[in-house]
Design a protein around this motif. Sequence first.
Motif, PDB file in Angstrom:
ATOM      1  N   TRP A 175       0.863  -1.176   0.000  1.00  0.00           N
ATOM      2  CA  TRP A 175       0.000   0.000   0.000  1.00  0.00           C
ATOM      3  C   TRP A 175       0.899   1.225   0.000  1.00  0.00           C
ATOM      4  O   TRP A 175       1.690   1.413   0.940  1.00  0.00           O
ATOM      5  N   ASP A 176       0.773   2.041  -1.020  1.00  0.00           N
ATOM      6  CA  ASP A 176       1.613   3.240  -1.069  1.00  0.00           C
ATOM      7  C   ASP A 176       0.846   4.346  -1.789  1.00  0.00           C
ATOM      8  O   ASP A 176      -0.029   4.083  -2.618  1.00  0.00           O
ATOM      9  N   ILE A 177       1.225   5.585  -1.521  1.00  0.00           N
ATOM     10  CA  ILE A 177       0.554   6.728  -2.140  1.00  0.00           C
ATOM     11  C   ILE A 177       1.137   7.038  -3.523  1.00  0.00           C
ATOM     12  O   ILE A 177       0.515   7.733  -4.320  1.00  0.00           O
ATOM     13  N   ALA A 189       7.066  17.685  14.682  1.00  0.00           N
ATOM     14  CA  ALA A 189       5.930  16.914  14.168  1.00  0.00           C
ATOM     15  C   ALA A 189       6.304  15.432  14.049  1.00  0.00           C
ATOM     16  O   ALA A 189       5.544  14.547  14.462  1.00  0.00           O
ATOM     17  N   TYR A 190       7.475  15.185  13.508  1.00  0.00           N
ATOM     18  CA  TYR A 190       7.940  13.805  13.318  1.00  0.00           C
ATOM     19  C   TYR A 190       8.133  13.124  14.681  1.00  0.00           C
ATOM     20  O   TYR A 190       7.681  11.994  14.884  1.00  0.00           O
ATOM     21  N   SER A 191       8.774  13.838  15.619  1.00  0.00           N
ATOM     22  CA  SER A 191       9.021  13.253  16.942  1.00  0.00           C
ATOM     23  C   SER A 191       7.695  12.941  17.649  1.00  0.00           C
ATOM     24  O   SER A 191       7.540  11.873  18.250  1.00  0.00           O
ATOM     25  N   GLY A 214      18.940   6.489  11.644  1.00  0.00           N
ATOM     26  CA  GLY A 214      18.985   6.876  10.232  1.00  0.00           C
ATOM     27  C   GLY A 214      19.489   5.781   9.308  1.00  0.00           C
ATOM     28  O   GLY A 214      20.459   5.078   9.611  1.00  0.00           O
ATOM     29  N   ALA A 215      18.814   5.631   8.176  1.00  0.00           N
ATOM     30  CA  ALA A 215      19.238   4.707   7.118  1.00  0.00           C
ATOM     31  C   ALA A 215      19.169   5.482   5.806  1.00  0.00           C
ATOM     32  O   ALA A 215      18.341   6.392   5.671  1.00  0.00           O
ATOM     33  N   LYS A 216      20.023   5.095   4.863  1.00  0.00           N
ATOM     34  CA  LYS A 216      20.076   5.876   3.617  1.00  0.00           C
ATOM     35  C   LYS A 216      18.941   5.500   2.676  1.00  0.00           C
ATOM     36  O   LYS A 216      19.112   4.715   1.743  1.00  0.00           O
ATOM     37  N   THR A 217      17.766   6.031   2.924  1.00  0.00           N
ATOM     38  CA  THR A 217      16.645   5.859   2.010  1.00  0.00           C
ATOM     39  C   THR A 217      16.263   7.254   1.527  1.00  0.00           C
ATOM     40  O   THR A 217      16.819   8.244   1.994  1.00  0.00           O
ATOM     41  N   ARG A 218      15.256   7.300   0.650  1.00  0.00           N
ATOM     42  CA  ARG A 218      14.866   8.600   0.085  1.00  0.00           C
ATOM     43  C   ARG A 218      14.349   9.586   1.115  1.00  0.00           C
ATOM     44  O   ARG A 218      14.330  10.783   0.871  1.00  0.00           O
TER      45      ARG A 218
HETATM   46  N1  LIG Z   1      15.284   5.973   6.763  1.00  0.00           N
HETATM   47  C1  LIG Z   1      15.434   6.451   7.983  1.00  0.00           C
HETATM   48  O1  LIG Z   1      16.440   7.088   8.313  1.00  0.00           O
HETATM   49  C2  LIG Z   1      14.370   6.196   9.020  1.00  0.00           C
HETATM   50  C3  LIG Z   1      14.713   6.274  10.374  1.00  0.00           C
HETATM   51  C4  LIG Z   1      13.724   6.058  11.323  1.00  0.00           C
HETATM   52  C5  LIG Z   1      12.442   5.742  10.949  1.00  0.00           C
HETATM   53  N2  LIG Z   1      12.136   5.667   9.619  1.00  0.00           N
HETATM   54  C6  LIG Z   1      10.747   5.347   9.253  1.00  0.00           C
HETATM   55  O2  LIG Z   1      10.737   4.245   8.374  1.00  0.00           O
HETATM   56  C7  LIG Z   1       9.577   4.283   7.553  1.00  0.00           C
HETATM   57  C8  LIG Z   1       9.963   4.053   6.103  1.00  0.00           C
HETATM   58  O3  LIG Z   1      10.792   5.113   5.696  1.00  0.00           O
HETATM   59  P1  LIG Z   1      11.873   4.994   4.542  1.00  0.00           P
HETATM   60  O4  LIG Z   1      13.162   5.448   5.138  1.00  0.00           O
HETATM   61  O5  LIG Z   1      11.806   3.676   3.887  1.00  0.00           O
HETATM   62  O6  LIG Z   1      11.358   6.194   3.614  1.00  0.00           O
HETATM   63  P2  LIG Z   1      10.928   6.231   2.061  1.00  0.00           P
HETATM   64  O7  LIG Z   1      10.631   7.657   1.799  1.00  0.00           O
HETATM   65  O8  LIG Z   1      11.955   5.539   1.242  1.00  0.00           O
HETATM   66  O9  LIG Z   1       9.588   5.349   2.025  1.00  0.00           O
HETATM   67  C9  LIG Z   1       8.386   5.800   2.589  1.00  0.00           C
HETATM   68  C10 LIG Z   1       7.242   5.345   1.719  1.00  0.00           C
HETATM   69  O10 LIG Z   1       6.015   5.788   2.313  1.00  0.00           O
HETATM   70  C11 LIG Z   1       5.157   6.221   1.268  1.00  0.00           C
HETATM   71  N3  LIG Z   1       4.154   7.140   1.811  1.00  0.00           N
HETATM   72  C12 LIG Z   1       4.326   8.426   2.205  1.00  0.00           C
HETATM   73  N4  LIG Z   1       3.158   8.965   2.574  1.00  0.00           N
HETATM   74  C13 LIG Z   1       2.209   8.010   2.398  1.00  0.00           C
HETATM   75  C14 LIG Z   1       0.808   7.977   2.597  1.00  0.00           C
HETATM   76  N5  LIG Z   1       0.133   9.043   3.030  1.00  0.00           N
HETATM   77  N6  LIG Z   1       0.150   6.825   2.318  1.00  0.00           N
HETATM   78  C15 LIG Z   1       0.808   5.745   1.846  1.00  0.00           C
HETATM   79  N7  LIG Z   1       2.129   5.731   1.615  1.00  0.00           N
HETATM   80  C16 LIG Z   1       2.828   6.847   1.901  1.00  0.00           C
HETATM   81  C17 LIG Z   1       6.082   6.901   0.270  1.00  0.00           C
HETATM   82  O11 LIG Z   1       5.480   7.038  -1.014  1.00  0.00           O
HETATM   83  C18 LIG Z   1       7.279   5.961   0.291  1.00  0.00           C
HETATM   84  O12 LIG Z   1       7.171   4.950  -0.687  1.00  0.00           O
HETATM   85  C19 LIG Z   1       8.928   5.655   7.806  1.00  0.00           C
HETATM   86  O13 LIG Z   1       7.846   5.501   8.702  1.00  0.00           O
HETATM   87  C20 LIG Z   1      10.042   6.445   8.475  1.00  0.00           C
HETATM   88  O14 LIG Z   1       9.562   7.463   9.296  1.00  0.00           O
HETATM   89  C21 LIG Z   1      13.064   5.887   8.650  1.00  0.00           C
END
Ligand SMILES: NC(=O)c1ccc[n+]([C@@H]2O[C@H](COP(=O)([O-])OP(=O)(O)OC[C@H]3O[C@@H](n4cnc5c(N)ncnc54)[C@H](O)[C@@H]3O)[C@@H](O)[C@H]2O)c1
Length: 250
Positions: free
Chosen positions: A40-42, A156-158, A189-193
């Motif tokens: 499920w993704d937006i 907001a995130y916290s 933190g992880a290197k994602t978008r």
């Molecule tokens: N990468 C990090 O550093 C990190 C650290 C801590 C927590 N997180 C959490 O991990 C989770 C995944 O993050 P990620 O790093 O893979 O990021 P990402 O941006 O690569 O992936 C997030 C996905 O969520 C989707 N999304 C956003 N809003 C949406 C909505 N309203 N409905 C459905 N889909 C939606 C996006 O389209 C995207 O595909 C998130 O909840 C993020 O807060 C990430």
Amino acid sequence: MNKINFDFKDKTAIITGGAQGFGFDIAKRFLLSGAKVIIWDIDTKMINNAVEKLNNQNLSSNTIDVSNYQEVENCTMEIVKNSKIDILINNAGITGPTATLWEYDIEKWKKVVDINLLGTFNCCRAIVPNMIKNNYGRIVNVASVAGKDGNANASAYSVGKAGVIGLTKSLGKELADKNIAVNAVTPAGAKTRILDQMTKEHVQRMLSKVPRGRFLEVEEFTSLVCWLSSEENTFSTAAVFDISGGRSTY
Ligand SMILES: NC(=O)c1ccc[n+]([C@@H]2O[C@H](COP(=O)([O-])OP(=O)(O)OC[C@H]3O[C@@H](n4cnc5c(N)ncnc54)[C@H](O)[C@@H]3O)[C@@H](O)[C@H]2O)c1
């Protein structure tokens, strides 16, 4: 490193935000472990990319905004006509802008909380009744170290992630007399978008707090999520599993 695959045969998993990043890697490993996966993704374009890359008949997807309850409920109703839902990974999230609380745009603040926290509530609200009916469920809510520590310039995130931790503890207890486990994970933190949404300085500050001295790898994160989502997790519920490379002290 050789990874052991988990036994997810006959299990159906919904992974929100599964089109990229953490969610995509979890989808890949779940499929390798025999699960049926629904992303499920937006972001329809990213969903199409993911479906093409994963190329698996056990994969399906829906374009959905998790912050919209009606969309979540409609989609759930369609799925449960033909299937049970065994696993829910509430992973969709955004960080929002990097700004002090007093300068934060009010609509953007609400949006971050709506997606991260209300989105998690919406998916649990719609899907848990199906899990109760089948007396089986594994829910993993993706929070963040930000929800424990509170990151400056990310109120907001916290708040959203702290809320996800509270929701997990509450729902886990409500379901503890059933074979349903609800847990949260708190990655660093992880290197994602998602990192593109924050300033470079903010990301560097986050990294400087991690005793391991590096970013979390998505595969390391997936390993933890897999165990929590598996039948092997028979006891842990309403709990928070840390994966912050030593950053969190609790
Ligand atoms: N990468 C990090 O550093 C990190 C650290 C801590 C927590 N997180 C959490 O991990 C989770 C995944 O993050 P990620 O790093 O893979 O990021 P990402 O941006 O690569 O992936 C997030 C996905 O969520 C989707 N999304 C956003 N809003 C949406 C909505 N309203 N409905 C459905 N889909 C939606 C996006 O389209 C995207 O595909 C998130 O909840 C993020 O807060 C990430």
